[in-house]
Design a protein around this motif. Structure first.
Motif, short mmCIF file in Angstrom:
data_model
loop_
_atom_site.label_atom_id
_atom_site.label_comp_id
_atom_site.label_asym_id
_atom_site.label_seq_id
_atom_site.Cartn_x
_atom_site.Cartn_y
_atom_site.Cartn_z
N CYS A 1 0.80 -1.04 0.05
CA CYS A 1 0.10 0.19 -0.14
C CYS A 1 0.92 1.15 0.00
N GLU A 2 1.84 1.43 0.93
CA GLU A 2 2.56 2.64 0.91
C GLU A 2 3.81 2.63 -0.01
N GLU A 3 4.34 1.54 -0.27
CA GLU A 3 5.60 1.51 -1.26
C GLU A 3 5.07 1.45 -2.67
N GLN A 4 4.20 0.59 -2.91
CA GLN A 4 3.72 0.31 -4.24
C GLN A 4 2.65 0.98 -4.87
N GLY A 5 1.89 1.66 -3.67
CA GLY A 5 0.80 2.43 -4.10
C GLY A 5 -0.66 1.49 -4.45
N ILE A 6 -0.61 0.16 -3.86
CA ILE A 6 -1.81 -0.62 -4.26
C ILE A 6 -2.86 -0.15 -3.29
N ALA A 7 -4.02 0.11 -3.69
CA ALA A 7 -5.29 0.50 -2.80
C ALA A 7 -5.47 -0.70 -1.78
N GLU A 8 -5.81 -0.23 -0.60
CA GLU A 8 -6.06 -1.21 0.63
C GLU A 8 -7.46 -1.83 0.05
N SER A 9 -8.36 -1.49 -0.71
CA SER A 9 -9.49 -2.27 -0.97
C SER A 9 -9.10 -3.34 -2.01
N ILE A 10 -7.87 -3.40 -2.59
CA ILE A 10 -7.42 -4.27 -3.52
C ILE A 10 -6.44 -5.46 -2.66
N GLU A 11 -5.84 -4.82 -1.60
CA GLU A 11 -4.81 -5.69 -0.83
C GLU A 11 -5.74 -6.31 0.15
N TRP A 12 -6.57 -5.90 0.62
CA TRP A 12 -7.30 -6.68 1.63
C TRP A 12 -8.66 -7.27 0.96
N GLU B 1 -2.06 -6.82 -12.73
CA GLU B 1 -2.81 -6.96 -11.55
C GLU B 1 -2.36 -5.74 -10.66
N ALA B 2 -3.52 -5.11 -10.16
CA ALA B 2 -3.20 -4.01 -9.54
C ALA B 2 -2.36 -2.95 -9.99
N GLY B 3 -2.45 -2.62 -11.44
CA GLY B 3 -1.68 -1.72 -12.05
C GLY B 3 -0.33 -2.16 -12.27
N ILE B 4 0.03 -3.49 -11.97
CA ILE B 4 1.49 -3.77 -11.91
C ILE B 4 1.47 -4.99 -12.83
N PRO B 5 2.48 -5.11 -13.82
CA PRO B 5 2.65 -6.25 -14.67
C PRO B 5 3.15 -7.65 -14.12
N HIS B 6 2.44 -8.45 -14.26
CA HIS B 6 2.74 -10.07 -13.53
C HIS B 6 2.76 -11.05 -14.67
N VAL B 7 3.20 -12.03 -14.17
CA VAL B 7 3.01 -13.58 -14.81
C VAL B 7 2.97 -14.63 -14.00
N HIS B 8 1.85 -15.42 -14.33
CA HIS B 8 1.69 -16.65 -13.78
C HIS B 8 2.78 -17.65 -13.70
N MET B 9 3.27 -18.17 -12.64
CA MET B 9 4.39 -19.01 -12.62
C MET B 9 3.85 -20.15 -11.81
N THR B 10 4.66 -21.42 -12.41
CA THR B 10 4.31 -22.67 -11.53
C THR B 10 5.90 -23.43 -11.02
N ARG B 11 5.97 -24.15 -10.03
CA ARG B 11 6.77 -25.08 -9.54
C ARG B 11 6.28 -26.45 -9.19
N PRO B 12 6.58 -27.49 -10.04
CA PRO B 12 6.09 -28.69 -9.58
C PRO B 12 6.44 -29.14 -8.30
N ALA B 13 5.83 -29.90 -7.32
CA ALA B 13 6.36 -30.49 -6.25
C ALA B 13 7.56 -31.27 -6.64
N ARG B 14 8.41 -31.11 -5.68
CA ARG B 14 9.85 -32.22 -5.84
C ARG B 14 9.63 -33.50 -5.04
N LYS B 15 8.68 -33.54 -4.15
CA LYS B 15 8.59 -34.97 -3.38
C LYS B 15 6.99 -35.30 -3.55
N ALA B 16 6.96 -36.46 -3.74
CA ALA B 16 5.34 -36.80 -3.50
C ALA B 16 5.05 -37.07 -2.26
N LYS B 17 3.86 -36.92 -2.08
CA LYS B 17 3.10 -37.54 -0.76
C LYS B 17 3.45 -38.99 -0.34
N PRO B 18 4.02 -39.10 1.00
CA PRO B 18 4.34 -40.59 1.17
C PRO B 18 2.99 -41.44 1.21
#
Length: 171
Positions: free
Chosen positions: A50-61, A154-171
């Motif tokens: 909110c303070e540094e990047q200027g994102i509206a509180e209505s978006i942040e919360w 998003e919120a006036g800032i350029p973004h990109v969607h990113m994915t990281r697959p799990a490195r271990k499977a559930k036991p």
């Protein structure tokens, strides 16, 4: 050496050199249902977004905090970083609201925070996704995330969607 993984709500103390003297890094996993305990997380987010990047509180919360797990990183008793983790189905988590105070960004705190979250995701067999601000895309790539879509705003800032697959499977 791998970071120990605490149970939710328990603190982990990890010695680390920050500057010329030993420091204590403290990571706490918090349940979103304990809103009072989230005050330090919210304070870091307000300062960064909110303070540094200027994102509206209505978006942040956005009303999703009580449905998320939160991670708070403190150094020498002072909150310096936070993130929230929201489940998306049975095998995916979305890491959101990743914030480190401006004067602490060159100390490795963001990487420590993310490694902690990713270790838990791996332990549980969860793929991790996030929407990265394009300015810090390289940071997430170093942690194993791969961009998997076009840039968007998003919120006036350029973004990109990113994915990281799990490195271990559930036991």
């Amino acid at each position: 050496m791998r970071d120990p993984l605490p149970a939710a709500g328990r603190a982990v103390y990890m010695p680390r050199m920050v500057g010329p003297r030993p420091s204590c890094m403290h990571i706490v996993d918090l349940s979103g249902r304990d809103v009072a305990a989230l005050a330090p997380c919210f304070a870091v987010r307000r300062k960064v977004f909110c303070e540094e990047q200027g994102i509206a509180e209505s978006i942040e919360w956005d009303g999703l905090d009580t449905a998320c797990a939160h991670v708070l990183l403190s150094v020498e008793g002072q909150p310096v970083g936070t993130a929230r983790v929201r489940p998306l189905g049975a095998d995916t988590v979305k890491i959101e609201r990743i914030a480190v105070l401006k004067d602490r960004r060159t100390h490795g705190h963001g990487a420590r925070l993310m490694r902690h979250i990713l270790a838990r995701a791996d332990r549980d067999g969860h793929t991790a996704v996030l929407n990265a601000q394009t300015a810090v895309r390289g940071f997430y790539e170093k942690l194993g995330f791969v961009a998997d879509g076009p840039e968007f705003e998003e919120a006036g800032i350029p973004h990109v969607h990113m994915t990281r697959p799990a490195r271990k499977a559930k036991p």
